[in-house]
Design an enzyme around this catalytic site. Structure first.
Site, PDB file in Angstrom:
ATOM      1  N   THR A 157       3.964  -0.835  -9.664  1.00 28.25           N
ATOM      2  CA  THR A 157       4.739  -2.015 -10.081  1.00 28.25           C
ATOM      3  C   THR A 157       3.771  -3.079 -10.578  1.00 28.25           C
ATOM      4  OG1 THR A 157       6.426  -1.573  -8.407  1.00 28.25           O
ATOM      5  CG2 THR A 157       6.403  -3.772  -9.381  1.00 28.25           C
ATOM      6  N   LYS A 232      11.966  -3.395 -13.304  1.00 28.29           N
ATOM      7  CA  LYS A 232      11.538  -3.296 -11.905  1.00 28.29           C
ATOM      8  C   LYS A 232      11.410  -4.685 -11.274  1.00 28.29           C
ATOM      9  CE  LYS A 232       9.718  -1.779  -8.101  1.00 28.29           C
ATOM     10  NZ  LYS A 232      10.646  -1.337  -7.053  1.00 28.29           N
ATOM     11  N   LYS A 300       3.885 -10.059  -4.206  1.00 33.15           N
ATOM     12  CA  LYS A 300       3.319  -9.823  -5.555  1.00 33.15           C
ATOM     13  C   LYS A 300       4.442  -9.680  -6.593  1.00 33.15           C
ATOM     14  CE  LYS A 300       2.682  -5.603  -6.370  1.00 33.15           C
ATOM     15  NZ  LYS A 300       3.395  -4.436  -6.878  1.00 33.15           N
TER      16      LYS A 300
HETATM   17  N1  LIG Z   1       6.201   0.959  -0.563  1.00 34.91           N
HETATM   18  C1  LIG Z   1       7.320   0.854  -1.265  1.00 34.91           C
HETATM   19  O1  LIG Z   1       8.437   0.855  -0.706  1.00 34.91           O
HETATM   20  C2  LIG Z   1       7.298   0.744  -2.748  1.00 34.91           C
HETATM   21  C3  LIG Z   1       6.179   0.345  -3.442  1.00 34.91           C
HETATM   22  N2  LIG Z   1       6.233   0.238  -4.808  1.00 34.91           N
HETATM   23  C4  LIG Z   1       5.066  -0.158  -5.572  1.00 34.91           C
HETATM   24  O2  LIG Z   1       4.237   0.990  -5.665  1.00 34.91           O
HETATM   25  C5  LIG Z   1       2.861   0.627  -5.629  1.00 34.91           C
HETATM   26  C6  LIG Z   1       2.185   1.324  -4.442  1.00 34.91           C
HETATM   27  O3  LIG Z   1       2.856   0.932  -3.283  1.00 34.91           O
HETATM   28  P1  LIG Z   1       2.485   1.522  -1.844  1.00 34.91           P
HETATM   29  O4  LIG Z   1       2.192   2.953  -1.947  1.00 34.91           O
HETATM   30  O5  LIG Z   1       3.537   1.023  -0.934  1.00 34.91           O
HETATM   31  O6  LIG Z   1       1.151   0.708  -1.567  1.00 34.91           O
HETATM   32  P2  LIG Z   1      -0.087   1.019  -0.601  1.00 34.91           P
HETATM   33  O7  LIG Z   1      -0.670  -0.314  -0.312  1.00 34.91           O
HETATM   34  O8  LIG Z   1       0.312   1.898   0.519  1.00 34.91           O
HETATM   35  O9  LIG Z   1      -1.078   1.856  -1.536  1.00 34.91           O
HETATM   36  C7  LIG Z   1      -1.791   1.216  -2.559  1.00 34.91           C
HETATM   37  C8  LIG Z   1      -2.675   2.216  -3.273  1.00 34.91           C
HETATM   38  O10 LIG Z   1      -3.462   1.491  -4.234  1.00 34.91           O
HETATM   39  C9  LIG Z   1      -4.837   1.782  -3.980  1.00 34.91           C
HETATM   40  N3  LIG Z   1      -5.681   0.642  -4.335  1.00 34.91           N
HETATM   41  C10 LIG Z   1      -5.527  -0.647  -3.949  1.00 34.91           C
HETATM   42  N4  LIG Z   1      -6.492  -1.413  -4.505  1.00 34.91           N
HETATM   43  C11 LIG Z   1      -7.285  -0.593  -5.211  1.00 34.91           C
HETATM   44  C12 LIG Z   1      -8.439  -0.796  -6.012  1.00 34.91           C
HETATM   45  N5  LIG Z   1      -8.973  -2.011  -6.199  1.00 34.91           N
HETATM   46  N6  LIG Z   1      -8.982   0.290  -6.627  1.00 34.91           N
HETATM   47  C13 LIG Z   1      -8.449   1.504  -6.465  1.00 34.91           C
HETATM   48  N7  LIG Z   1      -7.361   1.772  -5.725  1.00 34.91           N
HETATM   49  C14 LIG Z   1      -6.768   0.720  -5.111  1.00 34.91           C
HETATM   50  C15 LIG Z   1      -4.913   2.103  -2.501  1.00 34.91           C
HETATM   51  O11 LIG Z   1      -6.101   2.793  -2.233  1.00 34.91           O
HETATM   52  P3  LIG Z   1      -6.724   2.803  -0.729  1.00 34.91           P
HETATM   53  O12 LIG Z   1      -5.986   3.875   0.000  1.00 34.91           O
HETATM   54  O13 LIG Z   1      -8.153   3.099  -0.928  1.00 34.91           O
HETATM   55  O14 LIG Z   1      -6.477   1.428  -0.157  1.00 34.91           O
HETATM   56  C16 LIG Z   1      -3.641   2.950  -2.370  1.00 34.91           C
HETATM   57  O15 LIG Z   1      -3.849   4.234  -2.865  1.00 34.91           O
HETATM   58  C17 LIG Z   1       2.841  -0.900  -5.566  1.00 34.91           C
HETATM   59  O16 LIG Z   1       2.732  -1.389  -6.876  1.00 34.91           O
HETATM   60  C18 LIG Z   1       4.200  -1.249  -4.973  1.00 34.91           C
HETATM   61  O17 LIG Z   1       4.618  -2.528  -5.347  1.00 34.91           O
HETATM   62  C19 LIG Z   1       7.344   0.582  -5.518  1.00 34.91           C
HETATM   63  C20 LIG Z   1       8.456   1.011  -4.878  1.00 34.91           C
HETATM   64  C21 LIG Z   1       8.553   1.059  -3.452  1.00 34.91           C
HETATM   65  O1  LIG Z   2       9.291  -1.906  -4.756  1.00 37.71           O
HETATM   66  C1  LIG Z   2       9.882  -1.583  -3.715  1.00 37.71           C
HETATM   67  C2  LIG Z   2      11.287  -1.232  -3.753  1.00 37.71           C
HETATM   68  C3  LIG Z   2      11.828  -0.885  -2.419  1.00 37.71           C
HETATM   69  C4  LIG Z   2      13.224  -0.353  -2.586  1.00 37.71           C
HETATM   70  O2  LIG Z   2      13.722  -0.208  -3.716  1.00 37.71           O
HETATM   71  O3  LIG Z   2      13.828  -0.037  -1.544  1.00 37.71           O
END
Ligand SMILES: NC(=O)C1=CN([C@@H]2O[C@H](COP(=O)(O)OP(=O)(O)OC[C@H]3O[C@@H](n4cnc5c(N)ncnc54)[C@H](OP(=O)(O)O)[C@@H]3O)[C@@H](O)[C@H]2O)C=CC1
Ligand SMILES: O=CCCC(=O)O
Length: 352
Positions: A157, A232, A300
């Site tokens: 996102t 989104k 964010k």
């Molecule tokens: N969780 C949710 O319910 C949802 C999340 N999203 C979106 O999806 C995306 C991922 O979410 P989510 O999986 O929850 O987040 P997490 O915080 O669990 O994972 C983030 C990922 O990004 C990586 N990362 C962060 N900073 C860096 C960097 N500087 N360089 C390289 N890799 C980096 C992390 O690596 P490392 O493991 O090394 O920290 C990890 O793999 C976000 O944009 C979020 O807004 C969308 C829908 C639903």
């Molecule tokens: O970006 C996060 C979305 C979470 C949701 O749709 O339930």
């Protein structure tokens, strides 16, 4: 152009499929095996059923998939590709998060560039605009490994301007680009029930539809790069405001002597019923916030949505107020809790 497809509406002859017991061997699959029409619904209901990614034509059906970013969302999404029999190569900044997937058959490369170089299509699921940029376009970033014939699908996102920058860098290599952020959280990611909001190269969208249908239940194609990101952010802005309003209601009910658990029950039966309230309400009442969607990511998204609104001079006072609460919650160390922990910001006593 807006195109929406629910899972199963577009199954392709590129798939070979089999109903199988756990001992089934992919090598015994017939290349000519055709999926039954009900394949996608069936896949949801039977643990014995597997869909195998097969390569009938390298051009038409790239089988080597890369996955960058194995956080809360990326790990189960990549796992679903692996379970479906796809050839998946993973990378994550913190290498240890790759290990469970490697144990299940994933390949590993030590940089995004090497993943992209060894794969036909690379998916990325990163935290925020900064990480999406550095993984795609930084030193050893995916763009360094891209070339004509390959595709990059960014599921993170981010805001439209970031997505357009990544699109530009990827396209310079001759490769194709699709932004594909998702609605749906940890559980839908585990269950392959995400909703993809895509925009960018339509030919890449058509190529990856098979894989999106493994990870999700529906997909929207929204046209030019930026439209997926905007969709989104609008959806998450509404969600973030709903959550703060819900939190206020729960606390008010308690203050006036009502049982907030009953409030959750009443809401679930009426016109403002929402899965989010029913799912998160019971734990919020107990001041528990097991992380599905980290609060720092919701803040964010509020920030990026407010930026989007600012860019077109749209007034968004409700979202702006909600964003302040997420900021307060972050300042109280709740960044890595679920975003429902924003209720704690309303419990904080304001100084005179
Ligand atoms: N969780 C949710 O319910 C949802 C999340 N999203 C979106 O999806 C995306 C991922 O979410 P989510 O999986 O929850 O987040 P997490 O915080 O669990 O994972 C983030 C990922 O990004 C990586 N990362 C962060 N900073 C860096 C960097 N500087 N360089 C390289 N890799 C980096 C992390 O690596 P490392 O493991 O090394 O920290 C990890 O793999 C976000 O944009 C979020 O807004 C969308 C829908 C639903
Ligand atoms: O970006 C996060 C979305 C979470 C949701 O749709 O339930």
């Amino acid at each position: 152009m807006v195109l929406s497809l629910a899972r199963g509406a577009n199954y392709s002859h590129h798939w070979t499929t089999a109903m199988a017991a756990a001992s089934f061997s992919p090598s015994s699959l017939s290349q000519n095996f055709k999926p039954p029409p009900s394949i996608s619904r069936f896949r949801q209901t039977s643990s014995n059923f597997r869909v195998f990614c097969s390569q009938t034509s390298a051009d038409e059906n790239p089988a080597r998939l890369g996955f960058l970013g194995l956080g809360i969302m990326g790990s189960p999404m990549a796992l679903n590709l692996i379970k479906a029999g796809c050839d998946v190569t993973v990378w994550n900044r913190t290498k240890s998060k790759c290990d469970p997937l490697i144990d299940l058959g994933a390949k590993y490369k030590p940089s995004p560039a090497e993943v992209a170089a060894s794969c036909d299509i690379t998916f990325a699921m990163l935290a925020d605009p900064e990480s999406a940029m550095v993984v795609a376009c930084g030193d050893d970033g995916a763009a360094s490994g891209m070339s004509a014939g390959k595709g990059y699908v960014d599921i993170s996102t981010v805001d439209g301007p970031t997505s357009k920058l990544i699109n530009g860098q990827i396209k310079e290599t001759g490769a194709l680009f699709l932004e594909a952020p998702v609605s749906g959280s940890k559980k839908p990611a585990e269950d392959g029930q995400l909703i993809f909001l895509t925009a960018g190269d339509k030919s890449l969208y058509d190529k990856v539809a098979l894989y999106l249908d493994i990870m999700g239940k529906s997909r929207f194609y929204l046209g030019d790069v930026g439209n997926g990101a905007a969709m989104k952010l609008v959806v998450n802005m509404i969600m973030g405001s709903m959550m703060t309003s819900f939190a206020e209601g729960l606390l008010l009910s308690e203050k006036v002597g009502l049982d907030p658990s009953v409030v959750v029950e009443v809401i679930s039966q009426g016109a403002i019923s929402a899965p989010m309230f029913s799912l998160k309400g019971p734990s919020m009442v107990q001041s528990k916030y097991p992380t599905a969607f980290p609060l720092k990511h919701q803040q964010k998204d509020m920030r990026l949505a407010l930026g989007l609104a600012e860019s077109v001079s749209q007034s968004t006072p409700i979202a702006a107020a909600a964003n302040e609460l997420y900021k307060v919650a972050k300042s109280h160390g709740l960044s890595d809790h679920d975003f429902s922990a924003v209720i704690e910001a309303l419990k904080v006593k304001l100084k005179d």
